[in-house]
Motif scaffolding. Sequence first.
Motif, PDB file in Angstrom:
ATOM      1  N   SER A 258       1.010  -1.175  -0.024  1.00 35.17           N
ATOM      2  CA  SER A 258       0.148  -0.035  -0.002  1.00 35.17           C
ATOM      3  C   SER A 258       0.908   1.219   0.128  1.00 35.17           C
ATOM      4  N   VAL A 259       0.543   2.014  -0.882  1.00 40.70           N
ATOM      5  CA  VAL A 259       1.031   3.478  -0.772  1.00 40.70           C
ATOM      6  C   VAL A 259       0.264   4.249   0.296  1.00 40.70           C
ATOM      7  N   VAL A 260       1.101   4.754   1.531  1.00 40.86           N
ATOM      8  CA  VAL A 260       0.532   5.355   2.445  1.00 40.86           C
ATOM      9  C   VAL A 260       0.735   6.727   2.597  1.00 40.86           C
ATOM     10  N   ARG A 261       1.849   7.099   1.980  1.00 42.23           N
ATOM     11  CA  ARG A 261       1.872   8.712   1.773  1.00 42.23           C
ATOM     12  C   ARG A 261       2.373   8.893   0.304  1.00 42.23           C
ATOM     13  N   TRP A 262       1.948  10.119  -0.260  1.00 45.37           N
ATOM     14  CA  TRP A 262       2.173  10.350  -1.685  1.00 45.37           C
ATOM     15  C   TRP A 262       2.108  11.816  -1.677  1.00 45.37           C
ATOM     16  N   SER A 263       2.958  12.430  -2.217  1.00 49.45           N
ATOM     17  CA  SER A 263       3.047  13.781  -2.365  1.00 49.45           C
ATOM     18  C   SER A 263       3.883  14.025  -3.781  1.00 49.45           C
ATOM     19  N   VAL A 264       3.336  13.963  -4.872  1.00 44.04           N
ATOM     20  CA  VAL A 264       3.824  13.753  -6.105  1.00 44.04           C
ATOM     21  C   VAL A 264       3.220  14.878  -6.778  1.00 44.04           C
ATOM     22  N   PRO A 265       3.752  15.836  -7.312  1.00 45.55           N
ATOM     23  CA  PRO A 265       3.064  16.887  -7.894  1.00 45.55           C
ATOM     24  C   PRO A 265       2.678  16.414  -9.354  1.00 45.55           C
ATOM     25  N   GLY A 266       1.238  16.574  -9.636  1.00 43.69           N
ATOM     26  CA  GLY A 266       0.787  16.204 -11.104  1.00 43.69           C
ATOM     27  C   GLY A 266       0.300  14.585 -11.166  1.00 43.69           C
ATOM     28  N   TRP A 267       0.492  13.937 -10.113  1.00 37.15           N
ATOM     29  CA  TRP A 267       0.092  12.554 -10.003  1.00 37.15           C
ATOM     30  C   TRP A 267      -0.818  12.303  -8.939  1.00 37.15           C
ATOM     31  N   GLU A 268      -1.840  11.541  -9.162  1.00 36.03           N
ATOM     32  CA  GLU A 268      -2.910  11.366  -8.321  1.00 36.03           C
ATOM     33  C   GLU A 268      -2.519  10.206  -7.542  1.00 36.03           C
ATOM     34  N   LYS A 269      -2.737   9.897  -6.093  1.00 36.43           N
ATOM     35  CA  LYS A 269      -2.370   8.864  -5.341  1.00 36.43           C
ATOM     36  C   LYS A 269      -3.134   7.515  -5.731  1.00 36.43           C
ATOM     37  N   PRO A 270      -2.140   6.454  -5.823  1.00 38.61           N
ATOM     38  CA  PRO A 270      -2.859   5.359  -6.433  1.00 38.61           C
ATOM     39  C   PRO A 270      -3.706   4.607  -5.076  1.00 38.61           C
ATOM     40  N   HIS A 271      -4.556   3.914  -5.315  1.00 41.47           N
ATOM     41  CA  HIS A 271      -5.378   3.088  -4.073  1.00 41.47           C
ATOM     42  C   HIS A 271      -5.104   1.616  -4.391  1.00 41.47           C
TER      43      HIS A 271
END
Length: 345
Positions: A258-271
């Motif tokens: 699981s991706v629990v933290r996601w701060s990537v400009p222009g990219w939506e957090k995957p679920h």
Amino acid sequence: MAQWRFGIIGCGAVADRHVEAIRQIEDASLVAVSSRSGSRARAVAEREGCDWVTDYRDLLSRDDIDIVCVTTSSGSHAAIGLDVLNAGKHLIVEKPMAMNARDARLLADTASRRGLTLSSVSQRRFEANNQLIKRVLDEGALGKLLLAEMKLPYYRSQDYYDSAEWRGTIAEDGGVLMNQGIHSLDLLLWFAGDVRAVFGKTATLTHRMEAEDLGLAILQFDSGAYGTVMGSTSVRPGYPATISLYGEEGSIELEGTSVVRWSVPGWEKPHWSQEEAYGGVSDPMSIVAEFHQSQFLDVIAAIETGTAPLSSGEDGWRAVRLVEAIYESARRGAEIRIGEQPEEG
């Protein structure tokens, strides 16, 4: 499309994942299995409708097998894998590819010289989130990578290490970094690139065994980024492995699948998440075969196109080389510059 014919050497628990993966590939079939235990080999063969032998050389002498999976104990991977390649078969070898960088290098060079495909099992590369993270990094979305952290707080009981004489030995099993940690270390190298220097510490704190149950390291990558590594099989009750990536423009933290933290400009957090895909926190066999299947399909495609598989022999060698450097650093009590020390067993 060709009908790809597989053989498996080793009929222990991990072999079941290989059997299931082959079974789920339409254009693949399991021709024969080998185990020193005749009863174990026969049981698998009767269940799968294939042949069985107790001497793996009899399996290698067959001309109706194209690809061989080696799923034996870790310390035998290099010797058996070399026999597979010298028999002219493509090779899929379970982790770690070898117990030292010298033998891993020999496997990779032999495969290259003979024009054969060699793939070290690193099925986590095929998980959807890891594929996306790799793409984000390759496209520079995090900016300059500053720090990459790996934590592997696992638990293994003493009974686990006592279940076979080879478990917990340096020559046949390795410690937490070579055995349990190799998948996460492979991902770390895949994401952050090669390592130029390491400073490592190892200890055996809670188990009666030869190898380490705690491994720590500070890394410097070729890119200039830094990294940290922690692996243990002494953490109760055991927690998912994590990889954290920090760049100038953003950050990502992966926990288990699981991706629990996601701060990537222009990219939506995957679920996407499939926790049962990569267990192993306290039970080494709590994994599914889906990503072994993905890796096998990738190997078949690599053979058909003459390209390198996503997890190649070179990748397997890099992971083993990193672990070996951490061990050597811990032994010397000094920083190791990777590539400058001889690749000795």
